[in-house]
Scaffold this motif. Structure first.
Motif, PDB file in Angstrom:
ATOM      1  N   ASP A  36       0.723  -1.381  -0.104  1.00 18.78           N
ATOM      2  CA  ASP A  36      -0.117   0.055   0.186  1.00 18.78           C
ATOM      3  C   ASP A  36       0.781   1.382   0.100  1.00 18.78           C
ATOM      4  O   ASP A  36       0.660   2.199  -0.783  1.00 18.78           O
ATOM      5  CB  ASP A  36      -0.952  -0.053   1.295  1.00 18.78           C
ATOM      6  CG  ASP A  36      -1.836   1.088   1.264  1.00 18.78           C
ATOM      7  OD1 ASP A  36      -2.033   1.861   0.242  1.00 18.78           O
ATOM      8  OD2 ASP A  36      -2.547   1.292   2.387  1.00 18.78           O
ATOM      9  N   VAL A  37       1.748   1.474   1.032  1.00 19.21           N
ATOM     10  CA  VAL A  37       2.579   2.584   1.196  1.00 19.21           C
ATOM     11  C   VAL A  37       3.475   2.844  -0.174  1.00 19.21           C
ATOM     12  O   VAL A  37       3.786   3.931  -0.801  1.00 19.21           O
ATOM     13  CB  VAL A  37       3.344   2.789   2.383  1.00 19.21           C
ATOM     14  CG1 VAL A  37       4.456   3.829   2.417  1.00 19.21           C
ATOM     15  CG2 VAL A  37       2.333   2.533   3.617  1.00 19.21           C
ATOM     16  N   TRP A  38       4.098   1.663  -0.488  1.00 16.34           N
ATOM     17  CA  TRP A  38       5.150   1.685  -1.757  1.00 16.34           C
ATOM     18  C   TRP A  38       4.174   2.222  -3.059  1.00 16.34           C
ATOM     19  O   TRP A  38       4.968   3.025  -3.669  1.00 16.34           O
ATOM     20  CB  TRP A  38       5.610   0.293  -2.010  1.00 16.34           C
ATOM     21  CG  TRP A  38       6.404   0.231  -3.122  1.00 16.34           C
ATOM     22  CD1 TRP A  38       7.817   0.236  -3.081  1.00 16.34           C
ATOM     23  CD2 TRP A  38       5.896  -0.303  -4.467  1.00 16.34           C
ATOM     24  NE1 TRP A  38       8.012   0.063  -4.468  1.00 16.34           N
ATOM     25  CE2 TRP A  38       7.202  -0.336  -5.263  1.00 16.34           C
ATOM     26  CE3 TRP A  38       4.906  -0.425  -5.028  1.00 16.34           C
ATOM     27  CZ2 TRP A  38       7.002  -0.535  -6.619  1.00 16.34           C
ATOM     28  CZ3 TRP A  38       4.722  -0.776  -6.539  1.00 16.34           C
ATOM     29  CH2 TRP A  38       5.819  -0.700  -7.135  1.00 16.34           C
ATOM     30  N   LEU A  39       3.008   1.798  -3.058  1.00 13.27           N
ATOM     31  CA  LEU A  39       2.231   2.059  -4.220  1.00 13.27           C
ATOM     32  C   LEU A  39       2.053   3.920  -4.274  1.00 13.27           C
ATOM     33  O   LEU A  39       1.874   4.471  -5.479  1.00 13.27           O
ATOM     34  CB  LEU A  39       0.795   1.267  -4.372  1.00 13.27           C
ATOM     35  CG  LEU A  39      -0.006   1.736  -5.350  1.00 13.27           C
ATOM     36  CD1 LEU A  39       0.886   0.863  -6.730  1.00 13.27           C
ATOM     37  CD2 LEU A  39      -1.150   0.886  -5.264  1.00 13.27           C
ATOM     38  N   THR A  40       1.936   4.111  -3.147  1.00 10.90           N
ATOM     39  CA  THR A  40       1.531   5.686  -3.027  1.00 10.90           C
ATOM     40  C   THR A  40       2.733   6.607  -3.688  1.00 10.90           C
ATOM     41  O   THR A  40       2.568   7.654  -4.008  1.00 10.90           O
ATOM     42  CB  THR A  40       1.216   6.412  -1.680  1.00 10.90           C
ATOM     43  OG1 THR A  40       2.144   5.866  -0.768  1.00 10.90           O
ATOM     44  CG2 THR A  40      -0.181   5.581  -1.364  1.00 10.90           C
ATOM     45  N   HIS A  41       3.928   5.919  -3.641  1.00 12.04           N
ATOM     46  CA  HIS A  41       5.227   6.502  -3.985  1.00 12.04           C
ATOM     47  C   HIS A  41       5.634   6.554  -5.337  1.00 12.04           C
ATOM     48  O   HIS A  41       6.694   6.955  -5.839  1.00 12.04           O
ATOM     49  CB  HIS A  41       6.434   6.392  -3.125  1.00 12.04           C
ATOM     50  CG  HIS A  41       6.272   6.842  -1.749  1.00 12.04           C
ATOM     51  ND1 HIS A  41       6.691   7.949  -1.433  1.00 12.04           N
ATOM     52  CD2 HIS A  41       5.830   6.209  -0.471  1.00 12.04           C
ATOM     53  CE1 HIS A  41       6.564   8.272  -0.111  1.00 12.04           C
ATOM     54  NE2 HIS A  41       5.826   7.145   0.707  1.00 12.04           N
ATOM     55  N   GLN A  42       4.561   5.564  -6.118  1.00 12.38           N
ATOM     56  CA  GLN A  42       5.065   5.353  -7.500  1.00 12.38           C
ATOM     57  C   GLN A  42       4.530   6.302  -8.586  1.00 12.38           C
ATOM     58  O   GLN A  42       3.303   6.122  -8.881  1.00 12.38           O
ATOM     59  CB  GLN A  42       4.822   3.882  -7.768  1.00 12.38           C
ATOM     60  CG  GLN A  42       5.305   3.035  -6.730  1.00 12.38           C
ATOM     61  CD  GLN A  42       6.940   3.049  -6.498  1.00 12.38           C
ATOM     62  OE1 GLN A  42       7.526   3.101  -7.732  1.00 12.38           O
ATOM     63  NE2 GLN A  42       7.270   3.299  -5.465  1.00 12.38           N
ATOM     64  N   PRO A  43       5.247   6.994  -9.308  1.00  8.30           N
ATOM     65  CA  PRO A  43       4.488   7.896 -10.202  1.00  8.30           C
ATOM     66  C   PRO A  43       4.033   7.136 -11.600  1.00  8.30           C
ATOM     67  O   PRO A  43       2.916   7.617 -11.760  1.00  8.30           O
ATOM     68  CB  PRO A  43       5.911   8.644 -10.763  1.00  8.30           C
ATOM     69  CG  PRO A  43       6.852   8.432  -9.864  1.00  8.30           C
ATOM     70  CD  PRO A  43       6.574   7.417  -8.824  1.00  8.30           C
ATOM     71  N   MET A  44       4.445   5.974 -11.794  1.00 10.89           N
ATOM     72  CA  MET A  44       3.886   5.128 -12.666  1.00 10.89           C
ATOM     73  C   MET A  44       2.337   4.793 -12.466  1.00 10.89           C
ATOM     74  O   MET A  44       1.533   4.615 -13.086  1.00 10.89           O
ATOM     75  CB  MET A  44       4.408   3.797 -13.110  1.00 10.89           C
ATOM     76  CG  MET A  44       4.097   2.823 -14.017  1.00 10.89           C
ATOM     77  SD  MET A  44       5.131   1.461 -14.439  1.00 10.89           S
ATOM     78  CE  MET A  44       6.162   2.300 -15.499  1.00 10.89           C
ATOM     79  N   ALA A  45       2.119   4.390 -10.775  1.00  8.99           N
ATOM     80  CA  ALA A  45       0.819   4.027 -10.436  1.00  8.99           C
ATOM     81  C   ALA A  45      -0.023   5.012 -10.871  1.00  8.99           C
ATOM     82  O   ALA A  45      -1.311   4.745 -11.321  1.00  8.99           O
ATOM     83  CB  ALA A  45       0.995   3.496  -9.161  1.00  8.99           C
ATOM     84  N   ARG A  46       0.181   6.475 -10.527  1.00  6.77           N
ATOM     85  CA  ARG A  46      -0.698   7.789 -10.698  1.00  6.77           C
ATOM     86  C   ARG A  46      -0.923   7.827 -12.276  1.00  6.77           C
ATOM     87  O   ARG A  46      -2.009   8.335 -12.737  1.00  6.77           O
ATOM     88  CB  ARG A  46       0.056   8.803 -10.207  1.00  6.77           C
ATOM     89  CG  ARG A  46       0.045   8.867  -8.525  1.00  6.77           C
ATOM     90  CD  ARG A  46       0.517   9.997  -7.915  1.00  6.77           C
ATOM     91  NE  ARG A  46       1.790  10.406  -8.345  1.00  6.77           N
ATOM     92  CZ  ARG A  46       2.722   9.922  -7.313  1.00  6.77           C
ATOM     93  NH1 ARG A  46       2.506   9.193  -6.342  1.00  6.77           N
ATOM     94  NH2 ARG A  46       3.965  10.425  -7.491  1.00  6.77           N
ATOM     95  N   ARG A  47       0.244   7.363 -12.949  1.00  4.67           N
ATOM     96  CA  ARG A  47      -0.083   7.556 -14.471  1.00  4.67           C
ATOM     97  C   ARG A  47      -1.150   6.727 -14.962  1.00  4.67           C
ATOM     98  O   ARG A  47      -1.931   6.807 -15.818  1.00  4.67           O
ATOM     99  CB  ARG A  47       1.170   7.452 -15.089  1.00  4.67           C
ATOM    100  CG  ARG A  47       2.128   8.709 -15.060  1.00  4.67           C
ATOM    101  CD  ARG A  47       3.500   8.667 -16.193  1.00  4.67           C
ATOM    102  NE  ARG A  47       4.289   7.253 -16.107  1.00  4.67           N
ATOM    103  CZ  ARG A  47       4.973   7.406 -15.383  1.00  4.67           C
ATOM    104  NH1 ARG A  47       5.535   8.515 -14.451  1.00  4.67           N
ATOM    105  NH2 ARG A  47       5.885   6.319 -15.370  1.00  4.67           N
TER     106      ARG A  47
END
Length: 283
Positions: free
Chosen positions: A244-255
């Motif tokens: 969960d926390v790792w995901l919030t730091h990933q620009p690719m996830a937001r893209r």
């Protein structure tokens, strides 16, 4: 980690100053590990200037104490930092020169020596690919595959080797290349086949959690680019459940999430709205 590191760094510095002889040598090695850990953490949270200092000092101390393997591990970390700063040429040259310096004799080398050498080639490939140096990247991928093949399966032996490496990692990074050039069908074709297939895990081992998560983001991106919004969402939801926390730091996830919001023609599902809010993206 942020709370623990300052005390660890102060204590290791004090030990080096207070001790002598063999004890001081051992404390310098311990401080090298503390600095390397600090550099990798600071890179992860994008504090690049401090990360550079910590990694450079860890490499210097490792070399001063004759810890060639540890110094090379520091270079792997430095290559990652330079890559994240888009300093592709520097990352490639540093990793390539270090790989040449420590190139092992495969028949005599330890698994950790082969693994670190392979990781250096991964850094060369990643930097060269992003710098449009296709021939260099292809050569580096072949060298990484050679290292992975020599190991036979994923290898992790902290602190001799800080990250897992093996044939599965080498394949995942090759798939990452396909993602970078927009070969989305190629990503999906190889994502669950060969070394990355569930069947291969028994014989070859599994990717480290971080590499696995990054790989599945490539898969999610490929799905959304091909219009398979629900498949992309399934990947993102799975990552949220396990990292969960790792995901919030990933620009690719937001893209990926932003692409879903922009291109989906039907009404957004509750999961889509919740995940968009979690990643800080306005629907």
């Amino acid at each position: 980690m942020a709370r623990a590191l300052p005390g660890l760094l102060r204590a290791s510095e004090a030990a080096v100053a207070a001790l002598e002889g063999v004890d001081q040598q051992q404390s310098m090695i311990a401080r090298t590990h503390a600095l390397l850990l600090t550099g990798k953490y600071l890179t992860q949270v994008r504090q690049y200037d401090m990360a550079y200092f910590a990694l450079a000092e860890s490499i210097r101390l490792a070399r001063e104490t004759g810890q060639t393997q540890l110094a090379a591990t520091g270079v792997v970390g430095m290559g990652w930092l330079l890559l994240r700063q888009d300093r592709f040429e520097e990352s490639e040259q540093l990793a390539s020169q270090t790989a040449a310096d420590i190139e092992p004799r495969i028949s005599q080398a330890t698994a950790s020596e082969i693994a670190v050498w392979g990781e250096l080639w991964l850094r060369v490939a990643a930097a060269a690919r992003r710098n449009n140096r296709q021939d260099v990247a292809d050569h580096a991928r072949r060298m990484a595959a050679t290292a992975g093949g020599a190991l036979g399966r994923e290898h992790a032996e902290f602190p001799a080797h800080w990250s897992a490496f093996g044939p599965v990692t080498a394949e995942a990074k090759a798939v990452e290349d396909l993602a970078l050039i927009g070969d989305h069908r190629g990503v999906l074709r190889r994502a669950d086949d060969g070394p990355l297939s569930p069947k291969a895990a028994k014989n070859l081992g599994r990717l480290s959690p971080n590499n696995w998560n990054r790989h599945r983001l490539d898969v999610a991106s490929a799905y959304v680019s091909l219009g398979s919004h629900q498949d992309a969402m399934d990947e993102l939801i799975s990552l949220r459940e396990t990292a969960d926390v790792w995901l919030t730091h990933q620009p690719m996830a937001r893209r990926v999430m932003a692409d879903i919001l922009r291109t989906r023609k039907r009404t957004l599902t509750a999961d889509m709205r919740q995940l968009a809010a979690h990643l800080g993206i306005a629907g």
